[in-house]
Design an enzyme around this catalytic site. Sequence first.
Site, PDB file in Angstrom:
ATOM      1  CG  ASP A  13      -5.151  -4.723 -10.822  1.00  0.00           C
ATOM      2  OD1 ASP A  13      -5.989  -4.516  -9.937  1.00  0.00           O
ATOM      3  OD2 ASP A  13      -3.951  -4.929 -10.590  1.00  0.00           O
ATOM      4  CE  LYS A  16     -10.857  -9.790 -10.791  1.00  0.00           C
ATOM      5  NZ  LYS A  16      -9.562  -9.226 -11.176  1.00  0.00           N
ATOM      6  N   GLY A  40      -9.583  -4.455  -5.529  1.00  0.00           N
ATOM      7  CA  GLY A  40     -10.111  -3.109  -5.770  1.00  0.00           C
ATOM      8  C   GLY A  40     -10.842  -3.154  -7.091  1.00  0.00           C
ATOM      9  CG  HIS A  41     -13.427  -5.804  -7.993  1.00  0.00           C
ATOM     10  ND1 HIS A  41     -14.131  -6.927  -7.704  1.00  0.00           N
ATOM     11  CD2 HIS A  41     -12.136  -6.223  -8.136  1.00  0.00           C
ATOM     12  CE1 HIS A  41     -13.319  -7.977  -7.664  1.00  0.00           C
ATOM     13  NE2 HIS A  41     -12.102  -7.562  -7.914  1.00  0.00           N
ATOM     14  CD  GLN A 220      -7.175 -10.990  -4.711  1.00  0.00           C
ATOM     15  OE1 GLN A 220      -7.740 -12.014  -4.404  1.00  0.00           O
ATOM     16  NE2 GLN A 220      -7.517  -9.824  -4.214  1.00  0.00           N
ATOM     17  CB  THR A 297      -1.507  -0.162  -2.917  1.00  0.00           C
ATOM     18  OG1 THR A 297      -1.275  -0.544  -4.275  1.00  0.00           O
ATOM     19  CG2 THR A 297      -1.854  -1.384  -2.095  1.00  0.00           C
ATOM     20  NE  ARG A 301      -3.354  -1.777 -11.318  1.00  0.00           N
ATOM     21  CZ  ARG A 301      -4.571  -1.304 -11.625  1.00  0.00           C
ATOM     22  NH1 ARG A 301      -4.861  -0.940 -12.838  1.00  0.00           N
ATOM     23  NH2 ARG A 301      -5.486  -1.207 -10.695  1.00  0.00           N
TER      24      ARG A 301
HETATM   25  P1  IMP Z   1      -1.642  -9.738  -0.843  1.00  0.00           P
HETATM   26  O1  IMP Z   1      -2.707 -10.676  -1.283  1.00  0.00           O
HETATM   27  O2  IMP Z   1      -2.161  -8.378  -0.491  1.00  0.00           O
HETATM   28  O3  IMP Z   1      -0.751 -10.275   0.228  1.00  0.00           O
HETATM   29  O4  IMP Z   1      -0.675  -9.489  -2.100  1.00  0.00           O
HETATM   30  C1  IMP Z   1       0.024 -10.581  -2.719  1.00  0.00           C
HETATM   31  C2  IMP Z   1       0.311 -10.235  -4.172  1.00  0.00           C
HETATM   32  O5  IMP Z   1      -0.922 -10.157  -4.884  1.00  0.00           O
HETATM   33  C3  IMP Z   1       0.979  -8.867  -4.389  1.00  0.00           C
HETATM   34  O6  IMP Z   1       1.784  -8.959  -5.551  1.00  0.00           O
HETATM   35  C4  IMP Z   1      -0.187  -7.937  -4.648  1.00  0.00           C
HETATM   36  O7  IMP Z   1       0.187  -6.810  -5.378  1.00  0.00           O
HETATM   37  C5  IMP Z   1      -1.080  -8.857  -5.458  1.00  0.00           C
HETATM   38  N1  IMP Z   1      -2.506  -8.529  -5.353  1.00  0.00           N
HETATM   39  C6  IMP Z   1      -3.333  -8.781  -4.321  1.00  0.00           C
HETATM   40  N2  IMP Z   1      -4.571  -8.382  -4.597  1.00  0.00           N
HETATM   41  C7  IMP Z   1      -4.544  -7.876  -5.828  1.00  0.00           C
HETATM   42  C8  IMP Z   1      -5.542  -7.332  -6.702  1.00  0.00           C
HETATM   43  O8  IMP Z   1      -6.738  -7.254  -6.369  1.00  0.00           O
HETATM   44  N3  IMP Z   1      -5.119  -6.904  -7.918  1.00  0.00           N
HETATM   45  C9  IMP Z   1      -3.829  -7.031  -8.324  1.00  0.00           C
HETATM   46  N4  IMP Z   1      -2.869  -7.551  -7.556  1.00  0.00           N
HETATM   47  C10 IMP Z   1      -3.227  -7.973  -6.322  1.00  0.00           C
END
Ligand code: IMP
Length: 399
Positions: A13, A16, A40-41, A220, A297, A301
């Site tokens: 977040d 990017k 989520g971009h 991520q 989601t 944050r």
């Molecule tokens: P997962 O990859 O969905 O299983 O999530 C694992 C961890 O990475 C959790 O803490 C999520 O909130 C975090 N996470 C996954 N994708 C993102 C992203 O695109 N932005 C921020 N946090 C992420």
Amino acid sequence: MPLDVVLGLQWGDEGKGKLVDRLSAAYRCVARFQGGPNAGHTLYRNGVRHVLHQIPSGIFHEEVICVIGNGVIIDPITFYTEITALDGLGVAWRDRLWLSDKAHLILPTHRLLDRLSEDAKGEARIGSTLRGIGPAYVDKYAREGLRLGDLLAADYRHRIESGLQRHLDHLPSELHPPAEDLEAFWAACQCLSQLDIRPVEEALLDWHDAGADILAEGAQGTRLDIDFGDYPFVTSSHTLSASACLGLGLPPQAIRRVLGVFKAYATRVGNGPFPTELHGEQADRLQRLGHEFGSTTGRPRRCGWLDLPLLRQAIRLNGVTHLALTKVDVIAQLPEFQTLGVDGQWHRFGGWNPENDREQLSEPACRFVDFLRLQLGCPVAWVSVSPERDAVHSVADWA
Ligand code: IMP
């Protein structure tokens, strides 16, 4: 060496998507190399907000080829929703969205397994986005996954049904997906099978040999890397720059520049360590000013101050050559803010009027940027001062 990588230096977040959108026009191709619909971009065009989960953020530039590499995992339903939204916006994507035949599929049952695993962890849960990311990568590395290339086989339905059944055998019957979910999934698979699925590494290698410029878009952030993040509070892929080569099929020498993106403060969604986290009124204020709610989601944050020791480590792990600082307009609105320096000392700054940064960076903003450059030992190439596409100042040479 035509490959530039844009990636996040914090917990995702960082903004990017906006940077990639801004830089895309200069590239032959923009490619995603890891992650899936957990990303989520967010991009703003003419004041309208768009969120891309799986499609590269170069999609709004009609001369740019957008590639989904082998390291990505694809949820057919989310993907179908995204391309339908692009159709609604009149974006011509069809001939220039290429998908790797080696990218793995997320099945509806992967999502259910994700939830089951999180529920079983109770208080120790990771805070996953529950998009099926972990279980889909588990199947990939257990050599039991299904790939986009499988959708091109005559017996693809049979292959996927076997995959679904294997998962259903491990799920209590009350968790089995309803028939309408499965119907939507099959319809999305059918749609996906009509897209341009191919060994994209061949085109990427040809471009590489011809010296064409390629932009790799990370998802991520560094602190969520499966090995170098805060394990187990991480995602299930490698988020570092080195992952761009394996996730696309390009050699390590291809990397020319690495643009590390970070916010002027820090956020984290999900559980796990956050050394500079704020609580109470200060955290609420940052959350409110920065609209810090997950774009995938909607979860609030967690917010905190910028942590330069962690950032310094992220720069070293990724071989960052240039930095991009975002959300300066948010931090400027605080009467006072703090940053944890590489020396472990807190550094205090007074806020300023963010409107003064619209045309060019104001003096207090320049002072803050200079402080970061000196602390981090890395040039700050870009500074973003509002969500709008053009509100990015070029500070040091990137070209
Ligand atoms: P997962 O990859 O969905 O299983 O999530 C694992 C961890 O990475 C959790 O803490 C999520 O909130 C975090 N996470 C996954 N994708 C993102 C992203 O695109 N932005 C921020 N946090 C992420």
